[in-house]
Design a protein around this motif. Structure first.
Motif, PDB file in Angstrom:
ATOM      1  N   PHE A   1       0.835  -1.202   0.000  1.00 42.47           N
ATOM      2  CA  PHE A   1       0.000   0.000   0.000  1.00 42.47           C
ATOM      3  C   PHE A   1       0.876   1.261   0.000  1.00 42.47           C
ATOM      4  CE2 PHE A   1      -2.828   3.198   1.816  1.00 42.47           C
ATOM      5  CZ  PHE A   1      -3.971   2.995   1.054  1.00 42.47           C
ATOM      6  N   SER A   2       1.970   1.244   0.798  1.00 45.95           N
ATOM      7  CA  SER A   2       2.881   2.413   0.819  1.00 45.95           C
ATOM      8  C   SER A   2       3.514   2.604  -0.553  1.00 45.95           C
ATOM      9  CB  SER A   2       4.035   2.225   1.809  1.00 45.95           C
ATOM     10  OG  SER A   2       3.569   1.790   3.031  1.00 45.95           O
ATOM     11  N   ILE A   3       3.898   1.489  -1.163  1.00 43.50           N
ATOM     12  CA  ILE A   3       4.524   1.573  -2.492  1.00 43.50           C
ATOM     13  C   ILE A   3       3.528   2.192  -3.471  1.00 43.50           C
ATOM     14  CG2 ILE A   3       5.426   0.202  -4.437  1.00 43.50           C
ATOM     15  CD1 ILE A   3       6.515  -1.783  -2.331  1.00 43.50           C
ATOM     16  N   ALA A   4       2.289   1.703  -3.415  1.00 48.94           N
ATOM     17  CA  ALA A   4       1.267   2.215  -4.335  1.00 48.94           C
ATOM     18  C   ALA A   4       1.061   3.716  -4.118  1.00 48.94           C
ATOM     19  CB  ALA A   4      -0.042   1.454  -4.126  1.00 48.94           C
ATOM     20  N   MET A   5       0.969   4.126  -2.843  1.00 52.59           N
ATOM     21  CA  MET A   5       0.750   5.551  -2.533  1.00 52.59           C
ATOM     22  C   MET A   5       1.897   6.411  -3.073  1.00 52.59           C
ATOM     23  SD  MET A   5      -2.022   6.217  -1.015  1.00 52.59           S
ATOM     24  CE  MET A   5      -3.059   4.985  -1.645  1.00 52.59           C
ATOM     25  N   ALA A   6       3.131   5.903  -2.913  1.00 53.29           N
ATOM     26  CA  ALA A   6       4.302   6.664  -3.369  1.00 53.29           C
ATOM     27  C   ALA A   6       4.306   6.757  -4.897  1.00 53.29           C
ATOM     28  CB  ALA A   6       5.580   5.999  -2.857  1.00 53.29           C
ATOM     29  N   LEU A   7       4.048   5.634  -5.557  1.00 48.23           N
ATOM     30  CA  LEU A   7       4.078   5.629  -7.028  1.00 48.23           C
ATOM     31  C   LEU A   7       2.995   6.531  -7.618  1.00 48.23           C
ATOM     32  CD1 LEU A   7       4.739   1.850  -7.845  1.00 48.23           C
ATOM     33  CD2 LEU A   7       6.366   3.743  -7.940  1.00 48.23           C
ATOM     34  N   LEU A   8       1.842   6.563  -6.924  1.00 44.43           N
ATOM     35  CA  LEU A   8       0.720   7.359  -7.458  1.00 44.43           C
ATOM     36  C   LEU A   8       1.046   8.853  -7.537  1.00 44.43           C
ATOM     37  CD1 LEU A   8      -2.398   5.645  -5.848  1.00 44.43           C
ATOM     38  CD2 LEU A   8      -1.890   5.841  -8.289  1.00 44.43           C
TER      39      LEU A   8
ATOM     40  N   TRP B   1       3.716   9.941  -8.747  1.00 46.18           N
ATOM     41  CA  TRP B   1       4.570  10.140  -9.920  1.00 46.18           C
ATOM     42  C   TRP B   1       3.997   9.631 -11.220  1.00 46.18           C
ATOM     43  CZ3 TRP B   1       8.433  13.281  -8.865  1.00 46.18           C
ATOM     44  CH2 TRP B   1       8.875  13.365  -7.541  1.00 46.18           C
ATOM     45  N   MET B   2       3.092   8.691 -11.146  1.00 47.07           N
ATOM     46  CA  MET B   2       2.601   8.087 -12.397  1.00 47.07           C
ATOM     47  C   MET B   2       1.111   7.754 -12.323  1.00 47.07           C
ATOM     48  SD  MET B   2       4.744   4.569 -12.028  1.00 47.07           S
ATOM     49  CE  MET B   2       6.311   5.281 -11.629  1.00 47.07           C
ATOM     50  N   PRO B   3       0.486   7.586 -13.504  1.00 45.39           N
ATOM     51  CA  PRO B   3      -0.959   7.322 -13.511  1.00 45.39           C
ATOM     52  C   PRO B   3      -1.319   5.986 -12.877  1.00 45.39           C
ATOM     53  CG  PRO B   3      -0.108   7.633 -15.762  1.00 45.39           C
ATOM     54  CD  PRO B   3       1.062   7.639 -14.856  1.00 45.39           C
ATOM     55  N   LEU B   4      -2.570   5.938 -12.425  1.00 46.32           N
ATOM     56  CA  LEU B   4      -3.091   4.760 -11.714  1.00 46.32           C
ATOM     57  C   LEU B   4      -2.865   3.457 -12.482  1.00 46.32           C
ATOM     58  CD1 LEU B   4      -5.155   4.408  -9.165  1.00 46.32           C
ATOM     59  CD2 LEU B   4      -6.806   3.993 -10.954  1.00 46.32           C
ATOM     60  N   ARG B   5      -3.134   3.505 -13.776  1.00 51.87           N
ATOM     61  CA  ARG B   5      -3.052   2.260 -14.565  1.00 51.87           C
ATOM     62  C   ARG B   5      -1.630   1.726 -14.628  1.00 51.87           C
ATOM     63  NH1 ARG B   5      -7.585   2.751 -19.331  1.00 51.87           N
ATOM     64  NH2 ARG B   5      -9.288   2.774 -17.836  1.00 51.87           N
ATOM     65  N   ILE B   6      -0.657   2.629 -14.666  1.00 52.96           N
ATOM     66  CA  ILE B   6       0.741   2.182 -14.700  1.00 52.96           C
ATOM     67  C   ILE B   6       1.111   1.594 -13.325  1.00 52.96           C
ATOM     68  CG2 ILE B   6       3.155   2.932 -15.084  1.00 52.96           C
ATOM     69  CD1 ILE B   6       1.532   3.314 -17.598  1.00 52.96           C
ATOM     70  N   VAL B   7       0.627   2.257 -12.255  1.00 53.20           N
ATOM     71  CA  VAL B   7       0.901   1.735 -10.896  1.00 53.20           C
ATOM     72  C   VAL B   7       0.314   0.330 -10.785  1.00 53.20           C
ATOM     73  CG1 VAL B   7       0.551   2.099  -8.422  1.00 53.20           C
ATOM     74  CG2 VAL B   7       0.939   4.070  -9.916  1.00 53.20           C
ATOM     75  N   ASP B   8      -0.917   0.169 -11.259  1.00 48.97           N
ATOM     76  CA  ASP B   8      -1.546  -1.156 -11.228  1.00 48.97           C
ATOM     77  C   ASP B   8      -0.695  -2.194 -11.969  1.00 48.97           C
ATOM     78  OD1 ASP B   8      -3.741  -0.978  -9.628  1.00 48.97           O
ATOM     79  OD2 ASP B   8      -5.157  -0.475 -11.218  1.00 48.97           O
ATOM     80  N   LYS B   9      -0.173  -1.801 -13.130  1.00 48.93           N
ATOM     81  CA  LYS B   9       0.637  -2.746 -13.929  1.00 48.93           C
ATOM     82  C   LYS B   9       1.879  -3.160 -13.148  1.00 48.93           C
ATOM     83  CE  LYS B   9      -0.778  -2.666 -18.575  1.00 48.93           C
ATOM     84  NZ  LYS B   9      -1.765  -1.626 -18.859  1.00 48.93           N
ATOM     85  N   LEU B  10       2.519  -2.165 -12.490  1.00 48.72           N
ATOM     86  CA  LEU B  10       3.724  -2.478 -11.710  1.00 48.72           C
ATOM     87  C   LEU B  10       3.404  -3.390 -10.531  1.00 48.72           C
ATOM     88  CD1 LEU B  10       5.504   1.015 -11.713  1.00 48.72           C
ATOM     89  CD2 LEU B  10       6.294  -1.078 -12.825  1.00 48.72           C
TER      90      LEU B  10
END
Ligand SMILES: Cc1cc2nc3c(=O)[nH]c(=O)nc-3n(C[C@H](O)[C@H](O)[C@H](O)COP(=O)(O)OP(=O)(O)OC[C@H]3O[C@@H](n4cnc5c(N)ncnc54)[C@H](O)[C@@H]3O)c2cc1C
Ligand SMILES: NC(=O)C1=CN([C@@H]2O[C@H](COP(=O)(O)OP(=O)(O)OC[C@H]3O[C@@H](n4cnc5c(N)ncnc54)[C@H](OP(=O)(O)O)[C@@H]3O)[C@@H](O)[C@H]2O)C=CC1
Ligand SMILES: O=C(O)C(=O)Cc1c[nH]c2ccccc12
Length: 410
Positions: free
Chosen positions: A223-230, A232-241
């Protein structure tokens, strides 16, 4: 013919907003209001604060988001709390929170009807005992107010025990039993895991697709990783990662009978509210076969279940891990602010404010983090109106020997 005219309920004028619900959301908004000099009254149907956590959760429950995402505004968790506090620690934190801000909800007040009276310009809030009046109504009854109990053909014929996860406490009651767990969200997964640990034999029904993510990736919470990535990048890319790492660390869940939805985990959560499973150990029990995956249920029989693939199984007990729903439509009247499902129609981040002094806290599908956001917004908004209104109140209230959060009876 005897006639018993029902007594008119007593009217109570509330000095400040009425908050319905003393869960984390109600407490957070009350504290934020207080910080801004605004008193409020919380009406709670249960006999305690955080009744969902105190009465409707199993013993082994821990927060599955790290603690920094689950604290309420203005008052942090104690330093010595672990990364993922237990439910007991979370409840003790909420109790300290209420004490710290001197929040004293009115318990055993179940709101039956709340409606704005356009003639007098006030919200009328009716419980079994009183009618409360205020210029502001804050709905804090939660996204999980009632258990979802689906109508499953034949369930009334079943001879064994049937319970919803909201009444499940521990697997000690199910030792050596064959248990059918219907539903595979976080509750279904964690209850199945708890059953395994108590030597029961869980079979978990997965009728649809489900996203399973590891709770942590390389020691950092997903969850922390997702919050940090969001940031910098769009939701769909975060989901892919997230899915890339999940597939690398967990392997393909499809092979285990757990198909992934086409939509990514965060996009799905935002669009439908469906929370991805954050795995705390159930997956490895599925891999070893200790938790068996079953297809959708066709019908329940006296002694077990028939499944959609034609198979049958005998079970001693059934646990419905079929989720929760808002109860707002059952008591909130005369406004089209909410959907039929009892969620604000306006999407996040603007769903916290309605018309005529209506507010909602905790309906963001973003857990406690969303609650904290709403509570701060609401307190800021109401405190601006409060200063103006206070003058009016002073003239209106004749009785002055009451504390801030008590109603004035007339
Ligand atoms: C098992 C479980 C685990 C969870 N874990 C997490 C987590 O780790 N992190 C996270 O962020 N979120 C988690 N959540 C989501 C969780 O629901 C919220 O984070 C949190 O409890 C929401 O607080 P709330 O005050 O909005 O709602 P609730 O906690 O549900 O509180 C609402 C209150 O309103 C009262 N109420 C309802 N209707 C009425 C009425 N008509 N009249 C008067 N009172 C009423 C209820 O009795 C209740 O006390 C979890 C949910 C569940 C079910
Ligand atoms: N440790 C923690 O922090 C925990 C957090 N939670 C949170 O609590 C909230 C509620 O979670 P949960 O109780 O799991 O509810 P969910 O709504 O997440 O899951 C409900 C499950 O029941 C299934 N279901 C519903 N109706 C039927 C039916 N008629 N037949 C078969 N299956 C059915 C759904 O399937 P389908 O998708 O097909 O509709 C889904 O798998 C979530 O936000 C969750 O994250 C819960 C437990 C632990
Ligand atoms: O645990 C829950 O039920 C939550 O609502 C927390 C939460 C909010 N957003 C999320 C996204 C992914 C996983 C959990 C959550």
């Amino acid at each position: 013919m005897g006639c018993c005219k029902e007594e008119e309920p007593k009217w109570l004028w509330v000095n400040g907003p009425i908050i319905v619900g003393a869960g984390p959301s109600g407490l957070a908004v009350s504290a934020c209001l207080k910080e801004n000099g605004v008193p409020s009254l919380i009406l709670e149907r249960s006999d305690c604060i955080a009744s969902l956590w105190q009465h409707k959760t199993y013993d082994r429950l821990k927060l599955h988001l790290p603690k920094q995402f689950c604290q309420l505004p203005l008052f942090d968790f104690p330093e010595n709390f672990p990364k993922y506090p237990t439910k007991h620690q979370f409840i003790s934190y909420l109790e300290s929170y209420a004490k710290h801000f001197s929040i004293t909800p009115k318990f055993k007040q179940s709101v039956k009807v709340a409606e704005f009276d356009g003639v007098c310009g006030f919200w009328k809030v009716q419980t079994q005992d009183f009618q409360y009046l205020s210029k502001w109504l804050i709905v804090a009854t939660g996204e999980n107010a009632e258990a979802v109990i689906p109508e499953i053909p034949g369930i009334d014929k079943f001879k064994g025990r049937v319970m919803h996860t909201s009444v499940y406490k521990s697997g000690t009651e199910f030792i050596n039993q064959r248990v059918l767990v219907i539903g595979c969200g976080n509750s279904g997964m964690e209850v199945s895991l708890d059953l395994c640990r108590h030597n029961a034999i869980p079979h978990m029904v997965v009728r649809n697709s489900v996203h399973i993510l590891p709770r942590e990736m390389l020691g950092i919470s997903t969850f922390s990783i997702a919050m940090a990535l969001l940031k910098w990048m769009p939701l769909r890319i975060v989901d892919k990662l997230l899915l890339l790492v999940a597939n690398l660390t967990l392997g393909s869940t499809d092979k285990l009978g757990l198909r992934r939805p086409k939509t990514g985990p965060l996009e799905l959560k935002n669009a439908t509210g469906k929370t991805p499973v954050l795995d705390v150990g159930a997956l490895s029990q599925i891999k070893t076969g200790k938790i068996q995956i079953m297809p959708g249920v066709k019908e329940i029989t006296k002694i077990g279940a028939k499944f959609l693939d034609g198979k049958e199984g005998e079970f001693d007990s059934i646990i419905l891990a079929t989720g929760y729903k808002s109860n707002v439509p059952s008591w909130f009247k005369g406004s089209d602010f909410f959907t039929e499902q009892g969620m604000p129609k306006t999407p996040f981040p603007n769903g916290w404010k309605g018309e005529n002094g209506l507010y909602t806290v905790g309906f963001t599908r973003r857990g406690i983090l969303g609650t904290a956001n709403d509570a701060k917004n609401i307190a800021r908004d109401i405190s601006e109106q409060w200063r103006e209104f206070k003058g009016f109140c002073k003239n209106f209230c004749t009785t002055k020997n009451l504390s801030d959060n008590q109603g004035i009876c007339f």
